[in-house]
Write a protein that holds these residues in place. Structure first.
Motif, short mmCIF file in Angstrom:
data_model
loop_
_atom_site.label_atom_id
_atom_site.label_comp_id
_atom_site.label_asym_id
_atom_site.label_seq_id
_atom_site.Cartn_x
_atom_site.Cartn_y
_atom_site.Cartn_z
N CYS A 1 55.35 67.05 57.71
CA CYS A 1 55.00 68.46 57.51
C CYS A 1 54.24 69.04 58.69
N ARG A 2 54.53 70.31 59.00
CA ARG A 2 53.78 71.07 59.99
C ARG A 2 53.08 72.23 59.31
N LYS B 1 58.98 74.00 51.90
CA LYS B 1 57.54 74.10 52.16
C LYS B 1 56.79 73.39 51.04
N HIS C 1 54.66 84.14 49.89
CA HIS C 1 54.98 82.81 49.34
C HIS C 1 55.18 82.78 47.83
N LEU D 1 51.40 75.69 58.43
CA LEU D 1 51.58 77.10 58.78
C LEU D 1 50.20 77.75 58.89
N ILE E 1 49.37 75.30 53.51
CA ILE E 1 50.80 75.52 53.34
C ILE E 1 51.48 74.94 54.57
N ALA E 2 52.52 74.16 54.37
CA ALA E 2 53.18 73.51 55.49
C ALA E 2 54.69 73.50 55.28
N GLU E 3 55.40 73.48 56.40
CA GLU E 3 56.86 73.36 56.33
C GLU E 3 57.24 71.90 56.47
N ASP F 1 58.59 75.92 48.35
CA ASP F 1 59.85 76.62 48.64
C ASP F 1 60.94 75.56 48.86
N SER G 1 62.36 69.23 48.41
CA SER G 1 61.43 69.62 47.33
C SER G 1 61.58 68.70 46.12
#
Lengths: 196, 196
Positions: free
Chosen positions: B126-127, B51, A138, B129, B142-144, B46, B15
């Motif tokens: 958000c999902r 993310k 990351h 990770l 941390i999530a996408e 990201d 983002s």
């Protein structure tokens, strides 16, 4: 030249320097090399001992210096440095001396080898914690803040107070656009306004 | 009630909703339970796929719901919601219905079970990770981002533009003090000023 207004910040207050989401300049050094890059993706992670997280892309020269030294500083620039911040974000330190290119001067940190940036209004000296999975997957670095300072014209007794417009911190939108940190609301500000 | 001004945001631009460091409301749900908490420690990680990272303390009810569901939303409040954000930060959702207590209404998300907050100006669904070491050691998630929307009065064509003062986003200092996102400088703003 900036020493007159710099004061140490208690480590228990270090997270407050970054809590409002300002853009940062990440400074780094290893051996004779040093560099600076702009980073909006930095935030506090813990209060005491204070920790921060910052995203440092794998392709950057800063990444190479941070991985080699295990240290970096987060410098918090103000409105007066906005154009220098943009210049620090447009070239690689592999190609030019970024301090010269961006028009940024540096001075010695107290606990780490990375330099601090003249004209910023806060400085957090950081040591990277070993979290290689975050680095590799990351580009995310977790670090402990080992020393902090701030310009006492805008950060006093553990609180920001922006009286001079040119010393306001910056928030980065992308595409070379910032907002300055604006009007303060809530807390003592609200209560003060309610007092006749 | 807020549908008229909500527009989908391309994931490649998600983002940008968070880039300038605004305070967030983290909403979560599991089964019949749902909750909301204020969080200043959230940022992009990201661009594409987008993310985010957010700190969710292990003692919070939100943490319990996020760990059970693997989902949360980051809602970005504006000045008009400042007092509600403070109220959402002062009690636990284990003790009261935080939506009622804080005076926050909710509506359904598009991709996740967590609700979104009425009156905010941007929403990131958000999902999480699976990074259990970050959860356990650092309360760091941390999530996408799987869907994003924004109020098109302030975010259009991938850019923030704050024309109405009450719709400005907020930056949190602690101690119940915010700054609103202030004057924009640089980019087209600077160029426009240079044009006679």
């Amino acid at each position: 030249m900036t020493c007159a207004n710099r004061s140490a910040v208690a480590l228990a207050h270090a997270s407050r320097l970054l809590n409002h989401g300002p853009v940062t300049l990440v400074s780094s050094a290893h051996g004779d090399a040093s560099n600076v890059m702009a980073a909006a993706w930095a935030m506090p992670l813990d209060f005491d001992p204070p920790k921060v997280v910052v995203v440092i892309d794998a392709t950057t020269y800063t990444r190479q210096l941070v991985e080699a030294s295990g240290e970096f500083a987060l410098n918090i620039p103000c409105r007066a440095l906005a154009s220098q911040v943009l210049r620090a974000g447009t070239v690689s330190g592999r190609d030019v001396d970024k301090f010269d290119y961006a028009g940024l001067a540096r001075f010695a940190a107290t606990q780490i080898g990375a330099p601090l940036i003249v004209g910023c209004v806060a400085w957090l000296e950081c040591r990277v914690l070993p979290r290689p999975d975050n680095h590799q997957r990351h580009d995310l670095f977790i670090a402990e803040v080992v020393a902090a300072q701030a310009d006492d014209r805008v950060f006093r007794d553990g609180h920001w107070q922006f009286d001079e417009d040119r010393l306001r911190t910056l928030h980065y939108f992308g595409d070379e656009v910032f907002a300055v940190t604006g009007e303060m609301i809530g807390g003592a500000h609200t209560r003060a306004r309610r007092t006749p």
